[in-house]
Motif scaffolding. Sequence first.
Motif, PDB file in Angstrom:
ATOM      1  N   ARG A   2       0.862  -1.182   0.000  1.00  0.00           N
ATOM      2  CA  ARG A   2       0.000   0.000   0.000  1.00  0.00           C
ATOM      3  C   ARG A   2       0.900   1.234   0.000  1.00  0.00           C
ATOM      4  O   ARG A   2       1.872   1.298   0.748  1.00  0.00           O
ATOM      5  CB  ARG A   2      -0.894   0.013   1.226  1.00  0.00           C
ATOM      6  CG  ARG A   2      -1.943   1.103   1.108  1.00  0.00           C
ATOM      7  CD  ARG A   2      -2.962   1.059   2.226  1.00  0.00           C
ATOM      8  NE  ARG A   2      -3.079   2.410   2.694  1.00  0.00           N
ATOM      9  CZ  ARG A   2      -3.074   2.796   3.948  1.00  0.00           C
ATOM     10  NH1 ARG A   2      -2.987   1.920   4.914  1.00  0.00           N
ATOM     11  NH2 ARG A   2      -3.153   4.051   4.269  1.00  0.00           N
ATOM     12  N   ASP A   4       1.371   5.316   0.480  1.00  0.00           N
ATOM     13  CA  ASP A   4       0.863   6.564   1.059  1.00  0.00           C
ATOM     14  C   ASP A   4       1.856   7.670   0.745  1.00  0.00           C
ATOM     15  O   ASP A   4       3.065   7.455   0.793  1.00  0.00           O
ATOM     16  CB  ASP A   4       0.709   6.441   2.583  1.00  0.00           C
ATOM     17  CG  ASP A   4      -0.414   5.516   2.977  1.00  0.00           C
ATOM     18  OD1 ASP A   4      -1.533   5.671   2.454  1.00  0.00           O
ATOM     19  OD2 ASP A   4      -0.171   4.632   3.813  1.00  0.00           O
ATOM     20  N   ASP A   6       2.611  11.703   1.807  1.00  0.00           N
ATOM     21  CA  ASP A   6       2.295  12.857   2.653  1.00  0.00           C
ATOM     22  C   ASP A   6       2.511  14.126   1.834  1.00  0.00           C
ATOM     23  O   ASP A   6       3.647  14.556   1.624  1.00  0.00           O
ATOM     24  CB  ASP A   6       3.188  12.840   3.889  1.00  0.00           C
ATOM     25  CG  ASP A   6       2.835  13.933   4.880  1.00  0.00           C
ATOM     26  OD1 ASP A   6       2.175  14.923   4.504  1.00  0.00           O
ATOM     27  OD2 ASP A   6       3.242  13.794   6.052  1.00  0.00           O
ATOM     28  N   VAL A  35      -0.925  10.106  -5.310  1.00  0.00           N
ATOM     29  CA  VAL A  35      -0.918   8.686  -5.649  1.00  0.00           C
ATOM     30  C   VAL A  35      -2.085   8.383  -6.582  1.00  0.00           C
ATOM     31  O   VAL A  35      -3.236   8.721  -6.287  1.00  0.00           O
ATOM     32  CB  VAL A  35      -1.012   7.820  -4.369  1.00  0.00           C
ATOM     33  CG1 VAL A  35      -1.093   6.342  -4.715  1.00  0.00           C
ATOM     34  CG2 VAL A  35       0.180   8.084  -3.463  1.00  0.00           C
ATOM     35  N   GLU A  38      -3.201   3.326  -5.019  1.00  0.00           N
ATOM     36  CA  GLU A  38      -2.740   3.044  -3.654  1.00  0.00           C
ATOM     37  C   GLU A  38      -2.220   1.623  -3.486  1.00  0.00           C
ATOM     38  O   GLU A  38      -1.366   1.376  -2.642  1.00  0.00           O
ATOM     39  CB  GLU A  38      -3.866   3.283  -2.650  1.00  0.00           C
ATOM     40  CG  GLU A  38      -4.170   4.737  -2.419  1.00  0.00           C
ATOM     41  CD  GLU A  38      -5.213   4.947  -1.341  1.00  0.00           C
ATOM     42  OE1 GLU A  38      -5.712   3.966  -0.753  1.00  0.00           O
ATOM     43  OE2 GLU A  38      -5.535   6.108  -1.087  1.00  0.00           O
ATOM     44  N   ARG A  39      -2.747   0.696  -4.264  1.00  0.00           N
ATOM     45  CA  ARG A  39      -2.315  -0.707  -4.190  1.00  0.00           C
ATOM     46  C   ARG A  39      -1.868  -1.159  -5.582  1.00  0.00           C
ATOM     47  O   ARG A  39      -2.617  -1.805  -6.310  1.00  0.00           O
ATOM     48  CB  ARG A  39      -3.452  -1.573  -3.659  1.00  0.00           C
ATOM     49  CG  ARG A  39      -3.693  -1.346  -2.172  1.00  0.00           C
ATOM     50  CD  ARG A  39      -4.783  -2.283  -1.636  1.00  0.00           C
ATOM     51  NE  ARG A  39      -4.781  -2.373  -0.208  1.00  0.00           N
ATOM     52  CZ  ARG A  39      -5.197  -1.438   0.632  1.00  0.00           C
ATOM     53  NH1 ARG A  39      -5.615  -0.288   0.165  1.00  0.00           N
ATOM     54  NH2 ARG A  39      -5.175  -1.624   1.937  1.00  0.00           N
ATOM     55  N   GLN A  61       5.474   6.619   1.938  1.00  0.00           N
ATOM     56  CA  GLN A  61       5.514   5.531   2.897  1.00  0.00           C
ATOM     57  C   GLN A  61       4.900   4.287   2.259  1.00  0.00           C
ATOM     58  O   GLN A  61       3.859   4.389   1.598  1.00  0.00           O
ATOM     59  CB  GLN A  61       4.736   5.886   4.161  1.00  0.00           C
ATOM     60  CG  GLN A  61       5.266   7.112   4.885  1.00  0.00           C
ATOM     61  CD  GLN A  61       6.674   6.892   5.390  1.00  0.00           C
ATOM     62  OE1 GLN A  61       6.977   5.866   5.981  1.00  0.00           O
ATOM     63  NE2 GLN A  61       7.538   7.861   5.147  1.00  0.00           N
TER      64      GLN A  61
END
Length: 65
Positions: A2, A4, A6, A35, A38-39, A61
């Motif tokens: 996944r 992420d 920021d 993004v 996400e996956r 991350q």
Amino acid sequence: MRVDLDQDKCCGAGQCVLTAPEVFDQRDDDGIAFVLTERPPAALHERVREAALLCPAGAIQLAPQ
């Protein structure tokens, strides 16, 4: 995996977009990354890891799925 990102940390360098354009993009107005996926599929994991390592702001991350 996944992904992420920021956006408050993002400095708009664009390394993530250059490394994994299927997963990252940048806003036109200020260059801040976001993004797209996400996956991401397993075939892109290596490039996503590289993008995270190349990010000068440490804004990306990665977490196990």
